[in-house]
Design an enzyme around this catalytic site. Structure first.
Site, mmCIF file in Angstrom:
data_model
loop_
_atom_site.group_PDB
_atom_site.id
_atom_site.type_symbol
_atom_site.label_atom_id
_atom_site.label_comp_id
_atom_site.label_asym_id
_atom_site.label_seq_id
_atom_site.Cartn_x
_atom_site.Cartn_y
_atom_site.Cartn_z
ATOM 1 N N TYR A 150 35.526 11.846 -103.698
ATOM 2 C CA TYR A 150 36.168 11.259 -102.521
ATOM 3 C C TYR A 150 35.360 11.540 -101.258
ATOM 4 O O TYR A 150 35.126 10.638 -100.441
ATOM 5 C CB TYR A 150 37.581 11.819 -102.389
ATOM 6 C CG TYR A 150 38.472 11.006 -101.486
ATOM 7 C CD1 TYR A 150 38.965 9.772 -101.895
ATOM 8 C CD2 TYR A 150 38.834 11.472 -100.217
ATOM 9 C CE1 TYR A 150 39.791 9.022 -101.071
ATOM 10 C CE2 TYR A 150 39.659 10.734 -99.393
ATOM 11 C CZ TYR A 150 40.140 9.508 -99.826
ATOM 12 O OH TYR A 150 40.951 8.753 -98.995
ATOM 13 N N LYS A 154 33.555 8.497 -99.017
ATOM 14 C CA LYS A 154 34.022 8.326 -97.646
ATOM 15 C C LYS A 154 32.923 8.663 -96.635
ATOM 16 O O LYS A 154 32.831 8.035 -95.575
ATOM 17 C CB LYS A 154 35.272 9.174 -97.405
ATOM 18 C CG LYS A 154 36.493 8.692 -98.181
ATOM 19 C CD LYS A 154 36.824 7.240 -97.869
ATOM 20 C CE LYS A 154 38.124 6.784 -98.517
ATOM 21 N NZ LYS A 154 38.465 5.375 -98.205
#
Length: 266
Positions: A150, A154
């Site tokens: 993640y 991101k």
């Protein structure tokens, strides 16, 4: 600079969570919205909304992006805002992550955003106007432990957004990147990973969050209307990002403390 009435807006991941909240924000402001999601039929959450059209769009598929571009050209003859919002969640200890999980989150969270930017940039350049708004996360700016996949995707969205901010500015095209921390949403429905402890921790943080998707969407709209590039939507994210930028030892101490606390639960 306020958001103009009758703005033409495309939102991905619009059937729920932050995407749906953004749709409502634009409808309240008199905008026209092309709400997109992976569902083949109009989702119940979008039914009955005035000035909202629906189109199936899987952000990993170029053919779907081309169809969305063609729809915008035929129906609106242009676009004012592109919200690359669709996303999923995965995380956990690196040794428990699998490469198919990495590929899944990269395809959706990073390459999905890249495809959207790539599809609509020629239109925005030709117009000499437009605003790309990419949903990243505070995890794109600060990188807590046990969130490798993640954090990586991101951070990639943040890097892409900064690149395009400079690249497209001479053409009159704006770029913003949204970086919230945890808020109440259905993101846990997409959560993948074999690290059950990490999954449970993420679900708990989301469930206990004080801010809702509507709260975040309102703050996003404020940031967009002010032309901000990085839109930090909550206090925790602002503090953590400031610590990383201006008090690096404090930031490292915070991350180390979090990692130690997690390891004690293994």
């Amino acid at each position: 600079m306020s958001i103009a009435l009758d703005s033409r807006v495309l939102v991905t991941g619009a059937a729920s969570g932050l995407g749906l909240a953004l749709v409502h924000q634009f409808v309240e402001r008199g905008g026209r919205v092309l709400a997109t999601d992976v569902h083949a039929e109009l989702p119940e959450s979008l039914r009955g909304l005035d000035r909202v059209s629906y189109l199936t769009l899987d952000v990993t598929q170029d053919v779907d992006w081309a169809r969305a571009r063609d729809w915008v050209v035929e129906e609106w003859d242009g676009l004012d805002y592109l919200f690359n919002n669709a996303g999923v969640a995965a995380g956990g200890r690196i040794e428990l992550s699998e490469m198919d999980q990495w590929q899944w989150i990269v395809d959706i969270n990073l390459l999905g955003v890249a495809r959207g930017c790539r599809t609509f940039t020629p239109m925005f350049k030709a117009q000499g106007s437009g605003h790309i708004v990419n949903t990243a996360s505070a995890a794109g700016l600060i990188h807590p432990p046990r969130m490798s996949e993640y954090n990586a995707v991101k951070a990639g969205v943040v890097a892409l957004s900064e690149t395009l901010f400079h690249e497209l500015k001479p053409f009159g095209v704006k770029v913003s990147v949204v970086c919230p921390t945890f808020f109440k949403t259905n993101l846990t429905d997409s959560l993948r990973g074999k690290d059950e402890a990490a999954n449970a921790s993420a679900a708990k943080l989301i469930d206990r969050a004080k801010l809702s998707a509507d709260d975040i969407a309102a703050r996003v709209m404020s940031g967009v209307s002010k032309g901000r590039h990085i839109i930090l939507t909550d206090r925790d994210g602002k503090i953590a990002y400031a610590a990383k930028r201006f008090a690096r030892p404090l930031y490292y101490s915070m991350m180390n403390k979090a990692s130690i606390q997690m390891s004690k639960k293994d």
